[in-house]
Design a protein around this motif. Structure first.
Motif, PDB file in Angstrom:
ATOM      1  N   ASN A  75       0.809  -1.225   0.000  1.00 53.29           N
ATOM      2  CA  ASN A  75       0.000   0.000   0.000  1.00 53.29           C
ATOM      3  C   ASN A  75       0.847   1.282   0.000  1.00 53.29           C
ATOM      4  N   PRO A  76       1.887   1.365  -0.821  1.00 45.99           N
ATOM      5  CA  PRO A  76       2.714   2.580  -0.803  1.00 45.99           C
ATOM      6  C   PRO A  76       1.950   3.792  -1.323  1.00 45.99           C
ATOM      7  N   GLU A  77       2.196   4.928  -0.674  1.00 48.51           N
ATOM      8  CA  GLU A  77       1.611   6.187  -1.144  1.00 48.51           C
ATOM      9  C   GLU A  77       2.641   7.293  -0.981  1.00 48.51           C
ATOM     10  N   ILE A  78       2.686   8.163  -1.963  1.00 47.46           N
ATOM     11  CA  ILE A  78       3.630   9.276  -1.929  1.00 47.46           C
ATOM     12  C   ILE A  78       3.032  10.394  -1.090  1.00 47.46           C
ATOM     13  N   ALA A 107      13.023  13.398  -5.682  1.00 51.17           N
ATOM     14  CA  ALA A 107      12.939  12.784  -4.362  1.00 51.17           C
ATOM     15  C   ALA A 107      11.473  12.663  -3.940  1.00 51.17           C
ATOM     16  N   VAL A 108      11.159  11.599  -3.201  1.00 48.47           N
ATOM     17  CA  VAL A 108       9.806  11.403  -2.684  1.00 48.47           C
ATOM     18  C   VAL A 108       9.867  10.843  -1.269  1.00 48.47           C
ATOM     19  N   TRP A 128      16.321   5.494  -6.841  1.00 46.17           N
ATOM     20  CA  TRP A 128      15.377   4.904  -5.889  1.00 46.17           C
ATOM     21  C   TRP A 128      14.009   5.584  -6.012  1.00 46.17           C
ATOM     22  N   ALA A 129      14.004   6.916  -6.047  1.00 43.98           N
ATOM     23  CA  ALA A 129      12.747   7.675  -6.145  1.00 43.98           C
ATOM     24  C   ALA A 129      12.052   7.398  -7.472  1.00 43.98           C
ATOM     25  N   THR A 130      12.825   7.345  -8.549  1.00 45.54           N
ATOM     26  CA  THR A 130      12.255   7.052  -9.865  1.00 45.54           C
ATOM     27  C   THR A 130      11.588   5.689  -9.862  1.00 45.54           C
ATOM     28  N   GLN A 133       8.312   5.556  -7.766  1.00 48.32           N
ATOM     29  CA  GLN A 133       7.203   6.200  -8.479  1.00 48.32           C
ATOM     30  C   GLN A 133       6.716   5.334  -9.638  1.00 48.32           C
ATOM     31  N   HIS A 134       7.648   4.714 -10.350  1.00 52.64           N
ATOM     32  CA  HIS A 134       7.324   3.835 -11.478  1.00 52.64           C
ATOM     33  C   HIS A 134       6.476   2.652 -10.987  1.00 52.64           C
ATOM     34  N   GLN A 135       6.874   2.055  -9.855  1.00 53.11           N
ATOM     35  CA  GLN A 135       6.137   0.893  -9.328  1.00 53.11           C
ATOM     36  C   GLN A 135       4.764   1.300  -8.785  1.00 53.11           C
TER      37      GLN A 135
END
Length: 164
Positions: A75-78, A107-108, A128-130, A133-135
């Motif tokens: 359940n990842p959320e930015i 960065a996120v 890592w941030a890219t 976000q892609h996933q």
């Protein structure tokens, strides 16, 4: 565990948002293990569960140069994204043979449920941030090429079809 077959674009499951995970069980741990094995076999820097046909909000990311630093997320959320962009050439095993340069926040900060079922927050920078976000895009039913203009997206998909 197992290297799984990636769904081939335009499989409709790649366009459906995955279901939230209520708790971390052996089933989720097994999916994470398969995602890691599949990601390493590509090799890649991340993978979302729906890429292998599992419609759960599970992702793995490992953008380390030495490998073995995988972060497993449910359940990842930015929560926060930097204003400063970073461009990177992105691709997906769901549409092999093509890639495109995509600009995303450099960065996120992400909130997610970790392996033990605890809510965690982590900052990711650069590749890592890219990858995170892609996933997250994947488990939201988006592909990296959705960030392109319509013309560039159509050209990319047409090129991928020719490669089949």
């Amino acid at each position: 565990m197992t290297v799984r077959k990636c769904l081939a674009w335009p499989d409709k499951r790649l366009r459906i948002a995955a279901e939230p995970v209520a708790e971390i069980t052996d089933a989720e741990r097994s999916v994470w293990a398969d995602l890691i094995d599949t990601m390493e076999a590509m090799p890649g820097v991340g993978m979302g569960a729906n890429q292998i046909g599992v419609m759960k909000r599970l992702i793995v990311v490992d953008a380390s140069s030495e490998r073995g630093q995988v972060v497993k997320m449910a359940n990842p959320e930015i929560l926060h994204a930097s204003v400063e962009p970073r461009e990177h050439e992105e691709a997906s095993p769901n549409l092999p043979g093509v890639s495109a340069v995509i600009a995303r926040p450099r960065a996120v900060t992400v909130r997610y449920m970790d392996e033990s079922g605890e809510v965690a927050e982590k900052d990711f920078v650069g590749l890592w941030a890219t990858s995170v976000q892609h996933q997250i895009d994947h488990i939201n039913g988006k592909m990296y090429f959705d960030h392109l203009s319509r013309t560039k997206r159509e050209m990319l998909i047409k090129k991928a079809r020719k490669l089949k």
